[in-house]
Design an enzyme around this catalytic site. Structure first.
Site, PDB file in Angstrom:
ATOM      1  N   ASP A  15       0.855  -1.180   0.000  1.00 49.52           N
ATOM      2  CA  ASP A  15       0.000   0.000   0.000  1.00 49.52           C
ATOM      3  C   ASP A  15       0.893   1.233   0.000  1.00 49.52           C
ATOM      4  O   ASP A  15       2.103   1.129   0.247  1.00 49.52           O
ATOM      5  CB  ASP A  15      -0.897  -0.002   1.250  1.00 49.52           C
ATOM      6  CG  ASP A  15      -1.766   1.236   1.327  1.00 49.52           C
ATOM      7  OD1 ASP A  15      -2.451   1.536   0.333  1.00 49.52           O
ATOM      8  OD2 ASP A  15      -1.746   1.936   2.359  1.00 49.52           O
ATOM      9  N   SER A  16       0.287   2.382  -0.217  1.00 51.96           N
ATOM     10  CA  SER A  16       1.060   3.629  -0.190  1.00 51.96           C
ATOM     11  C   SER A  16       1.562   3.941   1.221  1.00 51.96           C
ATOM     12  O   SER A  16       2.461   4.756   1.391  1.00 51.96           O
ATOM     13  CB  SER A  16       0.187   4.777  -0.690  1.00 51.96           C
ATOM     14  OG  SER A  16      -1.013   4.839   0.050  1.00 51.96           O
ATOM     15  N   CYS A  78      -3.781  -1.078  -2.005  1.00 54.01           N
ATOM     16  CA  CYS A  78      -4.079   0.332  -2.251  1.00 54.01           C
ATOM     17  C   CYS A  78      -5.080   0.467  -3.410  1.00 54.01           C
ATOM     18  O   CYS A  78      -4.846  -0.070  -4.504  1.00 54.01           O
ATOM     19  CB  CYS A  78      -2.769   1.031  -2.606  1.00 54.01           C
ATOM     20  SG  CYS A  78      -2.955   2.754  -3.018  1.00 54.01           S
ATOM     21  N   GLU A 157      -5.472   9.502   9.402  1.00 53.49           N
ATOM     22  CA  GLU A 157      -4.087   9.412   9.907  1.00 53.49           C
ATOM     23  C   GLU A 157      -3.957  10.156  11.238  1.00 53.49           C
ATOM     24  O   GLU A 157      -3.154   9.796  12.091  1.00 53.49           O
ATOM     25  CB  GLU A 157      -3.108   9.973   8.879  1.00 53.49           C
ATOM     26  CG  GLU A 157      -3.220   9.260   7.537  1.00 53.49           C
ATOM     27  CD  GLU A 157      -1.983   8.494   7.115  1.00 53.49           C
ATOM     28  OE1 GLU A 157      -0.894   8.909   7.471  1.00 53.49           O
ATOM     29  OE2 GLU A 157      -2.147   7.463   6.427  1.00 53.49           O
ATOM     30  N   CYS A 189     -11.216   3.377  -0.707  1.00 51.52           N
ATOM     31  CA  CYS A 189      -9.897   3.832  -0.255  1.00 51.52           C
ATOM     32  C   CYS A 189      -9.584   3.082   1.034  1.00 51.52           C
ATOM     33  O   CYS A 189     -10.468   2.896   1.881  1.00 51.52           O
ATOM     34  CB  CYS A 189      -9.928   5.339  -0.022  1.00 51.52           C
ATOM     35  SG  CYS A 189      -8.440   5.975   0.760  1.00 51.52           S
ATOM     36  N   HIS A 191      -8.306   3.882   3.717  1.00 52.35           N
ATOM     37  CA  HIS A 191      -8.511   4.571   4.999  1.00 52.35           C
ATOM     38  C   HIS A 191      -9.981   4.663   5.414  1.00 52.35           C
ATOM     39  O   HIS A 191     -10.283   4.839   6.579  1.00 52.35           O
ATOM     40  CB  HIS A 191      -7.957   5.991   4.930  1.00 52.35           C
ATOM     41  CG  HIS A 191      -6.465   6.058   4.942  1.00 52.35           C
ATOM     42  ND1 HIS A 191      -5.694   5.409   4.002  1.00 52.35           N
ATOM     43  CD2 HIS A 191      -5.607   6.690   5.776  1.00 52.35           C
ATOM     44  CE1 HIS A 191      -4.420   5.657   4.258  1.00 52.35           C
ATOM     45  NE2 HIS A 191      -4.342   6.433   5.323  1.00 52.35           N
TER      46      HIS A 191
HETATM   47  N1  DGL Z   1      -3.930   3.855  -0.071  1.00 52.23           N
HETATM   48  C1  DGL Z   1      -4.607   4.918  -0.796  1.00 52.23           C
HETATM   49  C2  DGL Z   1      -5.853   4.320  -1.488  1.00 52.23           C
HETATM   50  O1  DGL Z   1      -6.407   3.330  -1.060  1.00 52.23           O
HETATM   51  C3  DGL Z   1      -5.003   6.055   0.097  1.00 52.23           C
HETATM   52  C4  DGL Z   1      -3.850   6.879   0.610  1.00 52.23           C
HETATM   53  C5  DGL Z   1      -3.084   7.558  -0.512  1.00 52.23           C
HETATM   54  O2  DGL Z   1      -3.577   8.522  -1.136  1.00 52.23           O
HETATM   55  O3  DGL Z   1      -1.976   7.109  -0.760  1.00 52.23           O
HETATM   56  O4  DGL Z   1      -6.277   4.860  -2.477  1.00 52.23           O
END
Ligand code: DGL
Length: 270
Positions: A15-16, A78, A157, A189, A191
């Protein structure tokens, strides 16, 4: 069919940053014996505002790292990377690659009665049109409305899951979708599952909130079963977390995503 000798190989997941831990949580619940190597690209987060070329480049670099750990499959946790890089990764990768879009889309297509589905995601995910495209592949007559919610990621976050400010921002983002009469909302997403309560309060009880993490875990299980690659040995599973920035920040924040603390966190520099 004989069991493949390398069932001990870990599942790779990336993931990011931290958000993919919502998928790790479901993977651990569904497949407690599996070894996992997680990569959180904490030095380059967010992905949600970046271009396709950049996301593909970052994703390729991470996949290369995970393959060095001899992963038996890769989960792109992600949503942004799944929207923009999954097709490329699937073509290039020597092991199966699973994204988070299709499992969520399938669940949403089954859930909607009004045939009006909302999608909330990062700007890059919405811009890619991938969710809309896949929903229409599954059910051509679904009306899809997408809404980017860029402020949700920093709020999560920060740990402000039910803060008054979060509720007001959610109202601002979601009122349009509510007025359109969507009966199903995809949390597109990593989050957003942490904001489920707040989003649910704004949308009302009649709107189903789709969080794909559990479906992703089921798909991974299914693929491993079909490949005869499920780990069946009795030893405890190991979890390794690689991050591209300072491990301590990741460790500190991981608890709210995973529901427990993480131990084995190492920095990986590209
Ligand atoms: N992990 C990203 C997503 O699910 C969210 C956080 C980001 O913008 O990197 O799209």
């Amino acid at each position: 069919m004989p069991r493949h000798p390398d069932t001990n190989r870990p599942i790779g997941i990336f993931d990011s940053g931290l958000g993919g831990l919502t998928v790790v949580k479901e993977l651990v619940a569904a497949l407690p014996k599996e070894n996992l190597v997680y990569f959180g690209d904490t030095a380059r987060v967010p992905y949600g505002t970046k271009s396709r070329e950049t996301i593909i480049r970052y994703s390729r670099e991470i996949v290369e790292v995970l393959l060095k750990y001899k992963v038996k499959m890769i989960v792109v946790a992600c949503n942004t990377a799944s929207s923009l890089a999954l097709d490329v990764l699937k073509r290039e990768c020597p092991v199966p690659v699973v994204g988070v879009i299709d499992p969520g889309v399938r669940k949403a297509a089954l859930s909607t009665k009004s045939k009006k589905v909302g999608i909330i995601a990062t700007q890059s995910t919405v811009k890619s049109g991938k969710y809309t495209q896949r929903l229409n592949d599954f059910q051509p007559h679904i009306h899809v409305v997408s809404q980017p919610c860029p402020l949700f990621v920093p709020l999560v976050e920060e740990g402000w899951f039910e803060h008054d400010i979060t509720r007001r921002i959610a109202q601002e983002y979601l009122n349009g979708l509510k007025k359109m009469g969507v009966d199903t909302l995809i949390l597109g997403c990593t989050h957003y599952p942490l904001l489920k309560k707040t989003i649910g309060r704004v949308m009302g009880k009649k709107v189903a909130l789709i969080d794909s993490a559990r479906e992703v875990a089921m798909e991974v299980k299914d693929i491993l079963q079909k490949m005869n690659m499920l780990r069946i040995v009795s030893g405890k599973a190991y979890y390794l977390y690689l991050v591209s920035d300072e491990p301590n920040i990741f460790k500190y924040r991981a608890v709210s995503f995973l529901g427990k603390s993480v131990k084995n966190v190492k920095k990986h520099s590209f």
